[in-house]
Design an enzyme around this catalytic site. Sequence first.
Site, short mmCIF file in Angstrom:
data_model
loop_
_atom_site.label_atom_id
_atom_site.label_comp_id
_atom_site.label_asym_id
_atom_site.label_seq_id
_atom_site.Cartn_x
_atom_site.Cartn_y
_atom_site.Cartn_z
N ARG A 51 35.19 37.47 37.19
CA ARG A 51 35.63 36.07 37.09
C ARG A 51 34.46 35.11 37.19
NH1 ARG A 51 41.55 36.38 40.09
NH2 ARG A 51 42.19 38.22 38.90
N ASP A 164 51.62 26.15 44.72
CA ASP A 164 50.51 27.09 44.52
C ASP A 164 49.21 26.29 44.63
OD1 ASP A 164 50.40 30.15 43.27
OD2 ASP A 164 48.57 29.01 42.91
#
Length: 294
Positions: A51, A164
């Site tokens: 990532r 979230d």
Amino acid sequence: MSIQPRDNHFKVDRDNKAKLSNSEFSFICQFVYQTTGIVLNESKREMVYRRFTRIVREKKLASFSKYCQLLESNPEQEKDYFINAITTNLTSFFREQHHFDYLIQTELPNLLQTKKRQGNGKKRLRIWSSASSTGEEPYSIAMTLHSIFKNELSEWDAKILATDIDSNVLNKGKSGIYDQKRVEDIPQHFLEEYFYQGKAHNLNNVKVTSNLQRLITFKRLNLLNEWPMKGPFDIIFCRNVIIYFDKVTQQDLFARYYDLLAPGGLFILGHSENLGEFQKYFEHAGRTMFRKPV
């Protein structure tokens, strides 16, 4: 005449791990922990590498260290982008089906009858999906709720809060649009009742119906920060997120969840999670399901 490269952008050689030094990995782990409370250890190094590589390429930087310097010098400016890119968002509709079976067979019918006895006027019902990712969990809750309450739902003040830390996945959830492959395992009667099939260039997508979307409010929330909602919640889903925090942070979060649960409220964890020392404050209600005493 030779052609020179146009830039000095980040390139990956075959020795991938050598590109991410121990000091850079340590810096990333510390930054993520201080910002989100999420613990990254050596077992997550490959995930962080993949990532982080994507981040550095997108930013058109020459190395991991350059982005570490950027995070250090401009943490407020970069942290939202970085956290969105580095956090995991694995989810699916009706994931851990036994939780939804319990809602259908026991919890929601009981709430329906209990709150009916409370008198006239709209009955209040609140459910929180506290790690909602791209929306599959809150929409699964909404389908379950709608299927039990049916036409009576209009008589209720029923709301689902979906939160979230990642703003990108929240936007996906708000849209209610999913690839056809994402909904293949949803029961056929739910698909027919709660989804529209896309047309023309959207033929491979489906969209949830507006009656489900009206039930859900999507909000960005870092669980380590202040929680603006007051509760109480009748049901809280906290699945597959607690495992990313250390034990001290877990116990602190459990205390905060407990305070927001209504007496008799249901608290639901993921399959690999447990309450640890906080178990003594709850009654066991089923597999990774716990009830706050009345």
